[in-house]
Enzyme design. Structure first.
Site, PDB file in Angstrom:
ATOM      1  N   ASP A 217      85.806  41.774  49.358  1.00 36.72           N
ATOM      2  CA  ASP A 217      84.725  42.754  49.519  1.00 36.72           C
ATOM      3  C   ASP A 217      84.802  43.349  50.929  1.00 36.72           C
ATOM      4  OD1 ASP A 217      82.088  44.098  49.315  1.00 36.72           O
ATOM      5  OD2 ASP A 217      81.853  42.865  47.537  1.00 36.72           O
ATOM      6  N   HIS A 240      87.249  45.800  51.032  1.00 41.26           N
ATOM      7  CA  HIS A 240      86.647  47.098  50.753  1.00 41.26           C
ATOM      8  C   HIS A 240      86.436  47.914  52.019  1.00 41.26           C
ATOM      9  CE1 HIS A 240      84.921  45.526  46.632  1.00 41.26           C
ATOM     10  NE2 HIS A 240      86.209  45.363  46.761  1.00 41.26           N
TER      11      HIS A 240
END
Ligand SMILES: *[C@@H]1O[C@H](CO)[C@@H](O)[C@H](O)[C@H]1NC(C)=O
Ligand SMILES: *[C@@H]1O[C@H](CO)[C@@H](O)[C@H](O)[C@H]1NC(C)=O
Ligand SMILES: *[C@@H]1O[C@H](CO)[C@@H](O)[C@H](O)[C@H]1NC(C)=O
Ligand SMILES: *[C@@H]1O[C@H](CO)[C@@H](O)[C@H](O)[C@H]1NC(C)=O
Length: 397
Positions: A217, A240
């Site tokens: 993430d 991310h």
């Protein structure tokens, strides 16, 4: 006489437990009964060492020597009487089953001043089972066991520490001031859900330097009420990217003010540097965000302001965000984009972005059909420095 003798013996015993090195008294967890067999839980031994170290009126050092240890959920609570160094040389492993946790944290440091966490060791969250059970995309009350929490810790340094395979976020920093992460490593597989590297909220003065973060993430995410954050020489990927937000979803969020991301490299991340806010949001503000000297290697959406952030369709996307974004610079950002749209500045129609500067951007698209990279803009009129590839916010793009 007898009582004096007893006192001397007690003093001698204390001396045996704690050995002074330099000016810090050392509290070695092995002397409190810890076993480096990877199976015997050291929580109790560590808590005993902590209590004595924390009560020490002179600087102290807690030592977990090289080796592998089992460690259950634990909270190191201050205030302590003097500066404290927590030296983790070994690897501590969390229980693999989430059911073994009462709360949403594994190791918590809170209400401390002058804390140093160092030693080259590893916090291994053993997240594999938890990842396979993760239902956070559809269950708001899902279990979120975080490897390391720092709550209201001031004047702290975390250096030469690794956090590995956390069940959920790796690190949560809340309400901290003057806090540095240096040579910090976060590692989890790119497909592990919600394993954000460092999440920061309600802080003032956080530096993250010379660190390496690869997760499933966001590498770094910055929540509301954060001020004066510097991210320098950090490698991010997989993951991310580096994100401000998401913001605007909750009532009463404080502003985010002052972020400098400098000399960083992002590799194979879903996004690059981004600011994200929810549509149909509560009011809020983001200002003074500076992204400079950044190398992108095969990064999706390398430059992104997304005020239509609405994963899993959890919002009314047609109502504009009320989070105001102003004073943002993207400067000297070079490399390759894995999405054709390399620069996307989607601002709110209700509160357009203000004072956005884009300078010396050079991004090329690496996709299969390899058209030129493009940009997309709405509700923003950036000013420019130097040259941009692709040309940013040009009508024809
Ligand atoms: C910030 O924290 C560091 C590390 O503990 C400390 O050395 C420094 O004095 C602190 N700075 C201020 C202004 O208190
Ligand atoms: C972070 O870095 C800046 C610039 O180098 C420095 O002025 C500031 O004191 C640092 N803050 C912390 C928390 O170390
Ligand atoms: C950033 O990188 C450049 C080139 O590698 C270097 O000259 C500069 O000192 C770096 N700046 C910081 C703040 O690390
Ligand atoms: C935005 O930048 C302008 C000048 O560039 C400055 O006067 C203003 O105070 C800044 N606003 C915020 C909220 O940072």
């Amino acid at each position: 006489m007898a009582s004096m003798k007893l006192q001397i013996t007690a003093a001698a015993a204390l001396l045996l437990l704690s050995v002074s090195i330099g000016d810090a008294e050392v509290f070695d967890v092995m002397k409190y009964g810890a076993k480096a067999d990877g199976a015997t839980c050291i929580s109790q031994a560590l808590m005993s060492a902590w209590k004595e170290a924390c009560a020490s009126t002179t600087p102290s050092k807690i030592l977990i020597p090289r080796g592998t240890y089992a460690l259950g959920a634990i909270t190191f609570q201050g205030p302590c009487k003097a500066p404290l160094e927590f030296q983790l040389q070994g690897t501590v492993k969390a229980p693999a089953e989430s059911a073994q946790f009462k709360e949403e944290s594994w190791v918590t440091f809170q209400y401390l001043d002058h804390l140093t966490l160092s030693g080259g060791g590893v916090f291994d969250g053993q997240g594999k089972i938890a990842w396979s059970q993760n239902d956070c995309h559809k269950n708001k009350n899902c279990r979120k066991i975080i490897n390391l929490r720092f709550n209201f810790v001031t004047n702290a340094l975390v250096q030469d520490i690794t956090t590995l395979d956390s069940k959920n976020f790796h690190v949560n920093v809340l309400g901290c001031k003057n806090f540095t992460f240096n040579r910090f490593t976060v590692t989890a597989p790119g497909n592990s859900p919600n394993t954000d590297g460092i999440h920061i909220a309600k802080v003032d003065g956080i530096n993250i330097t010379d660190s390496s973060i690869g997760t499933g993430d966001d590498c770094i995410s910055i929540g509301d009420g954060s001020k004066n954050i510097r991210v320098t020489r950090v490698n991010c990927g997989p993951g991310h990217g580096i994100s401000v937000g998401s913001l605007g979803r909750n009532k009463g969020e404080e502003s985010v003010q002052g972020l400098w991301v400098k000399n960083c490299t992002l590799t194979d991340t879903q996004n690059g540097v981004r600011i994200k806010t929810w549509p149909a949001s509560f009011p809020g503000s983001v200002s003074d965000m500076h992204f400079e000297d950044i190398k992108m290697v095969n990064v999706g959406n390398p430059i992104l302001i997304d005020q239509l952030y609405c994963p899993w369709n959890q919002c009314k996307a047609d109502i504009p965000s009320l989070v105001k974004i102003r004073n943002v610079t993207f400067k000297n950002i070079h490399g390759t984009s894995s999405t054709a749209v390399a620069v996307k500045l989607t601002c709110s129609s209700k509160v357009p972005c203000e004072n956005v500067v884009v300078g010396n951007v050079r991004l090329t698209y690496t996709g299969p059909e390899a058209p030129a990279a493009t940009s997309q803009c709405s509700n923003v009129a950036p000013s420019f420095l130097g040259t941009q590839t692709p040309s940013v916010c040009a009508k024809a793009a």
